[in-house]
Design a protein around this motif. Structure first.
Motif, mmCIF file in Angstrom:
data_model
loop_
_atom_site.group_PDB
_atom_site.id
_atom_site.type_symbol
_atom_site.label_atom_id
_atom_site.label_comp_id
_atom_site.label_asym_id
_atom_site.label_seq_id
_atom_site.Cartn_x
_atom_site.Cartn_y
_atom_site.Cartn_z
ATOM 1 N N ALA A 38 0.835 -1.204 0.000
ATOM 2 C CA ALA A 38 0.000 0.000 0.000
ATOM 3 C C ALA A 38 0.871 1.255 0.000
ATOM 4 C CB ALA A 38 -0.935 -0.007 1.213
ATOM 5 N N ILE A 39 1.912 1.264 0.825
ATOM 6 C CA ILE A 39 2.815 2.422 0.885
ATOM 7 C C ILE A 39 3.554 2.585 -0.436
ATOM 8 C CG2 ILE A 39 4.893 3.328 2.009
ATOM 9 C CD1 ILE A 39 3.777 2.052 4.640
ATOM 10 N N ARG A 40 4.019 1.483 -1.027
ATOM 11 C CA ARG A 40 4.688 1.564 -2.336
ATOM 12 C C ARG A 40 3.776 2.200 -3.375
ATOM 13 N NH1 ARG A 40 7.351 -3.241 -0.777
ATOM 14 N NH2 ARG A 40 5.629 -4.571 -1.414
ATOM 15 N N ARG A 41 2.517 1.766 -3.407
ATOM 16 C CA ARG A 41 1.569 2.314 -4.391
ATOM 17 C C ARG A 41 1.319 3.802 -4.158
ATOM 18 N NH1 ARG A 41 -3.133 -2.259 -5.340
ATOM 19 N NH2 ARG A 41 -1.713 -4.024 -5.621
ATOM 20 N N LEU A 42 1.194 4.191 -2.898
ATOM 21 C CA LEU A 42 0.966 5.601 -2.589
ATOM 22 C C LEU A 42 2.171 6.458 -2.949
ATOM 23 C CD1 LEU A 42 -0.920 5.117 0.770
ATOM 24 C CD2 LEU A 42 -1.863 6.171 -1.308
ATOM 25 N N LYS A 44 4.459 5.738 -5.238
ATOM 26 C CA LYS A 44 4.531 5.755 -6.711
ATOM 27 C C LYS A 44 3.507 6.735 -7.277
ATOM 28 C CE LYS A 44 5.518 3.745 -10.823
ATOM 29 N NZ LYS A 44 5.447 4.881 -11.720
ATOM 30 N N SER A 45 2.303 6.709 -6.739
ATOM 31 C CA SER A 45 1.262 7.618 -7.197
ATOM 32 C C SER A 45 1.664 9.081 -6.975
ATOM 33 C CB SER A 45 -0.039 7.309 -6.457
ATOM 34 O OG SER A 45 -1.030 8.234 -6.781
ATOM 35 N N GLY A 46 2.221 9.365 -5.800
ATOM 36 C CA GLY A 46 2.683 10.724 -5.504
ATOM 37 C C GLY A 46 3.814 11.163 -6.408
ATOM 38 N N LEU A 47 4.757 10.258 -6.664
ATOM 39 C CA LEU A 47 5.875 10.574 -7.557
ATOM 40 C C LEU A 47 5.394 10.803 -8.987
ATOM 41 C CD1 LEU A 47 8.581 8.115 -6.216
ATOM 42 C CD2 LEU A 47 8.553 10.602 -5.989
ATOM 43 N N SER A 52 4.317 14.599 -13.356
ATOM 44 C CA SER A 52 3.437 15.213 -14.353
ATOM 45 C C SER A 52 3.425 16.734 -14.226
ATOM 46 C CB SER A 52 2.014 14.658 -14.249
ATOM 47 O OG SER A 52 1.397 15.099 -13.065
ATOM 48 N N LYS A 53 3.762 17.246 -13.019
ATOM 49 C CA LYS A 53 3.859 18.690 -12.807
ATOM 50 C C LYS A 53 5.181 19.237 -13.328
ATOM 51 C CE LYS A 53 1.427 18.859 -8.377
ATOM 52 N NZ LYS A 53 1.638 19.190 -6.959
ATOM 53 N N GLY A 54 6.184 18.366 -13.414
ATOM 54 C CA GLY A 54 7.525 18.812 -13.755
ATOM 55 C C GLY A 54 8.263 19.146 -12.478
#
Length: 90
Positions: A38-42, A44-47, A52-54
């Motif tokens: 769960a932490i890995r997915r979160l 990865k999602s945050g990164l 995508s923002k740059g």
């Protein structure tokens, strides 16, 4: 189960209780088998969201201090690593 050290790195982090509760809610809400997954997915999602923002243009990244504090030690260059250890001074 043996950990493939070529692929994985173990990290220890300290989280506020409310963040732990949010991770738990995310884990069970998405039927994820382990807290680590769960932490890995979160993460990865945050990164991915930051990417995508740059990252180089993100305001917080532009104003990050040159000297980072790490438990009372000064890290003069946060990207300086020697032999897997960060270069610090007291």
């Amino acid at each position: 189960m043996a950990i493939d050290r070529e692929k994985w790195a173990r990290k220890i982090v300290t989280l506020e209780h409310d963040i732990v509760a949010q991770v738990k809610k995310f884990r069970f809400g998405n039927q994820i088998e382990s807290e680590s997954e769960a932490i890995r997915r979160l993460v990865k999602s945050g990164l991915d969201a930051e990417s995508s923002k740059g990252i180089s243009t993100h305001p917080e990244m532009q104003t990050a201090p040159k000297v980072w504090q790490d438990q009372g030690r000064r890290l003069e260059n946060p990207t300086a690593w020697q032999g897997g250890q960060n270069v610090t001074s007291k």
